[in-house]
Design a protein around this motif. Sequence first.
Motif, PDB file in Angstrom:
ATOM      1  N   LEU A   1       0.856  -1.188   0.000  1.00  0.00           N
ATOM      2  CA  LEU A   1       0.000   0.000   0.000  1.00  0.00           C
ATOM      3  C   LEU A   1       0.892   1.237   0.000  1.00  0.00           C
ATOM      4  N   PRO A   2       0.788   2.084  -1.015  1.00  0.00           N
ATOM      5  CA  PRO A   2       1.614   3.289  -1.065  1.00  0.00           C
ATOM      6  C   PRO A   2       1.261   4.249   0.077  1.00  0.00           C
ATOM      7  N   PRO A   3       2.250   5.005   0.556  1.00  0.00           N
ATOM      8  CA  PRO A   3       1.990   5.951   1.649  1.00  0.00           C
ATOM      9  C   PRO A   3       0.847   6.923   1.372  1.00  0.00           C
ATOM     10  N   ALA A   4       0.705   7.387   0.140  1.00  0.00           N
ATOM     11  CA  ALA A   4      -0.372   8.335  -0.168  1.00  0.00           C
ATOM     12  C   ALA A   4      -1.752   7.718   0.048  1.00  0.00           C
ATOM     13  N   LEU A   5      -1.910   6.441  -0.288  1.00  0.00           N
ATOM     14  CA  LEU A   5      -3.199   5.786  -0.071  1.00  0.00           C
ATOM     15  C   LEU A   5      -3.424   5.502   1.410  1.00  0.00           C
ATOM     16  N   ILE A   6      -2.373   5.145   2.124  1.00  0.00           N
ATOM     17  CA  ILE A   6      -2.482   4.934   3.567  1.00  0.00           C
ATOM     18  C   ILE A   6      -2.938   6.232   4.235  1.00  0.00           C
ATOM     19  N   GLU A   7      -2.336   7.335   3.815  1.00  0.00           N
ATOM     20  CA  GLU A   7      -2.708   8.640   4.382  1.00  0.00           C
ATOM     21  C   GLU A   7      -4.147   9.007   4.020  1.00  0.00           C
ATOM     22  N   HIS A   8      -4.530   8.812   2.764  1.00  0.00           N
ATOM     23  CA  HIS A   8      -5.894   9.134   2.317  1.00  0.00           C
ATOM     24  C   HIS A   8      -6.939   8.452   3.196  1.00  0.00           C
ATOM     25  N   ALA A   9      -6.696   7.181   3.515  1.00  0.00           N
ATOM     26  CA  ALA A   9      -7.678   6.397   4.274  1.00  0.00           C
ATOM     27  C   ALA A   9      -7.437   6.448   5.784  1.00  0.00           C
ATOM     28  N   GLY A  10      -6.368   7.109   6.215  1.00  0.00           N
ATOM     29  CA  GLY A  10      -6.069   7.169   7.641  1.00  0.00           C
ATOM     30  C   GLY A  10      -5.784   5.801   8.237  1.00  0.00           C
ATOM     31  N   LEU A  11      -5.073   4.962   7.475  1.00  0.00           N
ATOM     32  CA  LEU A  11      -4.829   3.591   7.911  1.00  0.00           C
ATOM     33  C   LEU A  11      -3.657   3.514   8.883  1.00  0.00           C
ATOM     34  N   GLY A  12      -3.785   2.619   9.834  1.00  0.00           N
ATOM     35  CA  GLY A  12      -2.699   2.278  10.742  1.00  0.00           C
ATOM     36  C   GLY A  12      -2.385   0.811  10.564  1.00  0.00           C
ATOM     37  N   ARG A  13      -1.883   0.200  11.600  1.00  0.00           N
ATOM     38  CA  ARG A  13      -1.536  -1.225  11.522  1.00  0.00           C
ATOM     39  C   ARG A  13      -2.778  -2.092  11.327  1.00  0.00           C
ATOM     40  N   GLU A  14      -3.831  -1.832  12.060  1.00  0.00           N
ATOM     41  CA  GLU A  14      -5.073  -2.618  11.976  1.00  0.00           C
ATOM     42  C   GLU A  14      -5.968  -2.030  10.891  1.00  0.00           C
ATOM     43  N   VAL A  15      -6.553  -2.899  10.069  1.00  0.00           N
ATOM     44  CA  VAL A  15      -7.475  -2.472   9.014  1.00  0.00           C
ATOM     45  C   VAL A  15      -8.650  -3.441   8.930  1.00  0.00           C
ATOM     46  N   VAL A  16      -9.684  -2.987   8.269  1.00  0.00           N
ATOM     47  CA  VAL A  16     -10.824  -3.839   7.939  1.00  0.00           C
ATOM     48  C   VAL A  16     -10.889  -3.916   6.416  1.00  0.00           C
TER      49      VAL A  16
END
Length: 127
Positions: free
Chosen positions: A90-105
Amino acid sequence: MLLGEYDHTIDDKNRLTLPARFRQALAGGIVLTRGLDACVAAYPADDWQQLFESRLPGLNPLSHETRVLERFYYTGAVESTPDKQGRVMLPPALIEHAGLGREVVVVGMRDRLEIWNPARWAEYQAA
């Protein structure tokens, strides 16, 4: 068909292990992009091609709304192929867009997956 809801984690290298149930459908490649609802959308490569390459070009290129929509989806999109363990980066920009951390659904949405921050997913479900 991609269905269901699964709790997963992103590792230290920003890799998400896809739920085993989805791996065969995504083995031919995956396109990750911004989701409209503050998540990451993940499409099987063939479905991305059919959906976006058949619908978006049919929109009026002189329309401001069309250009905004194209920029939203295309500039945030990355192509990937799951590795042998079923992981995708997962690219950093997409992680930031979705506010993702270690845990995801990871949510199956018929033709795509959505990857959510668990707190945002819970808020969305409660609404």
